[in-house]
Design an enzyme around this catalytic site. Structure first.
Site, PDB file in Angstrom:
ATOM      1  N   ASP A   1      -7.446  10.731 -16.724  1.00 27.48           N
ATOM      2  CA  ASP A   1      -8.432  11.200 -17.687  1.00 27.48           C
ATOM      3  C   ASP A   1      -9.681  11.708 -16.967  1.00 27.48           C
ATOM      4  OD1 ASP A   1     -10.115   8.130 -18.532  1.00 27.48           O
ATOM      5  OD2 ASP A   1      -8.676   8.454 -16.938  1.00 27.48           O
TER       6      ASP A   1
ATOM      7  N   ASP B   1      -7.407   4.832  -9.246  1.00 23.96           N
ATOM      8  CA  ASP B   1      -8.838   4.642  -9.032  1.00 23.96           C
ATOM      9  C   ASP B   1      -9.448   5.949  -8.531  1.00 23.96           C
ATOM     10  OD1 ASP B   1     -11.392   3.892  -8.169  1.00 23.96           O
ATOM     11  OD2 ASP B   1     -10.708   1.908  -7.528  1.00 23.96           O
TER      12      ASP B   1
ATOM     13  N   ASN C   1       0.878  -1.159   0.000  1.00 23.89           N
ATOM     14  CA  ASN C   1       0.000   0.000   0.000  1.00 23.89           C
ATOM     15  C   ASN C   1       0.919   1.213   0.000  1.00 23.89           C
ATOM     16  OD1 ASN C   1      -1.741   2.107   0.494  1.00 23.89           O
ATOM     17  ND2 ASN C   1      -2.744   1.173   2.264  1.00 23.89           N
TER      18      ASN C   1
END
Length: 340
Positions: free
Chosen positions: A238, A202, A174
């Site tokens: 994006d 994400d 992580n």
């Protein structure tokens, strides 16, 4: 953690790394999955379920990335018979097992030459970007990091299949918790970490899940403490709102340890624009109740129109191929001393 090239596509239910690609694509199953998601999108009208690019090239995208004539063709993964891997689309980084500091890789096992400058790609997913970047930059070491072990294993196997070795490695952790100590560990032998990339992570669109995003105050502060002056951080997505969020966290929580890269931005002009904006009346919005008065200076630098590191991510290729924008920011570590 990359969409197509990182952890996810922009919040979508389908991703390139979540299905086999190249040698071994189950196109019938993919089309069935795509149909289910498309129908859901038609029902509720929320394109975020599919990401900005939708499903236009979804089934073919992984195969295109493997093709010899594509951007990643020089890796020759299709010729080597490299295959994809199925993984969970989302991993909750806040679970207890991901909150412990992970041991750093044994650098002498990972790289042929541990004196080379290191690039760390946070959220590497399957690793095509890392492999191509390492092949094009043999004078650098490249470390791809992802929280999902199956993708790290795929990156390692694809490194062997493509013949790119010696200066690229993949490891599981992580990053929000562990990457700062890994940077210190690598630099303890006299080498430098010169670049950290966070590409298409994400987005976790739901407000209650935004605490799972990679870029948090903890990550920013750990990078500020570990990185040396001149080191760069490259942010890209994006999803404009996500890139804004990443940029703003580095500005807000970096305590002056980061700034826009002066080689790519007119920093004085940015500050002048910010000063003028600060003098203008503040327009009230429906979210004023949550407004604590903080305003970004870096917002006046805008987005970089081109990728400054020369190697595209997988998601970047897909997005640009569909005529959609990619939002980019390059930061540089300043001379300021981080608070311990």
């Amino acid at each position: 953690m990359r969409s197509t090239s990182r952890e996810t596509t922009t919040g979508n239910a389908l991703r390139d790394e979540a299905v086999p690609s190249g040698g071994g694509v189950n196109e019938d199953a993919n089309r069935a999955d795509a149909s289910r998601v498309t129908n859901k999108r038609d029902r509720d009208g929320d394109r975020r379920l599919l990401g900005v690019t939708g499903l236009k090239n979804y089934v073919q995208h992984g195969t295109k990335l493997m093709a010899d004539e594509g951007e990643y063709g020089e890796l020759e993964l299709a010729k080597a018979g490299a295959k994809g891997v199925r993984v969970r689309q989302h991993v909750n980084p806040l679970t207890s097992r991901f909150q412990e500091q992970a041991p750093a890789p044994t650098w002498t096992d990972a790289f042929d030459d541990v004196t080379r400058a290191l690039t760390i790609d946070v959220g590497c997913a399957g690793g095509r970007f890392d492999l191509l970047y390492a092949k094009r930059n043999p004078e650098r070491n490249v470390l791809g990091v992802d929280i999902r072990e199956p993708l790290v294993e795929r990156g390692l196997s694809w490194g062997e299949a493509s013949g790119v070795s010696g200066n690229v490695h993949f490891a599981t952790c992580n990053a929000t918790v562990s990457i700062g100590e890994w940077i210190k560990n690598y630099q303890s032998n006299g080498a430098e970490v010169e670049l950290v990339t966070i590409l298409h992570p994400d987005p976790h669109f739901k407000k209650r899940h935004r605490k799972r995003r990679i870029v948090q105050e903890r990550l920013v502060r750990s990078l500020a403490e570990a990185m040396k002056p001149g080191t760069r951080v490259y942010l890209q997505s994006d999803v404009e709102e996500l890139t804004e969020d990443m940029r703003d966290k580095f500005e807000r929580y970096g305590e002056g340890c980061f700034d826009l890269d002066p080689e790519l931005y007119d920093v004085d002009d940015v500050r002048e624009k910010a000063a003028k904006a600060a003098e203008a009346p503040v327009e009230k919005t429906e979210n004023d109740g949550e407004d604590d008065g903080w305003r970004s200076t870096w917002v006046h630098g805008g987005w970089l129109s081109e990728n400054p590191i020369g190697t595209p991510s997988e998601r970047e290729l897909q997005t640009l191929g569909e005529g959609l924008p990619v939002f980019r920011v390059m930061l540089r570590r300043t001379e300021n001393v981080a608070n311990q």
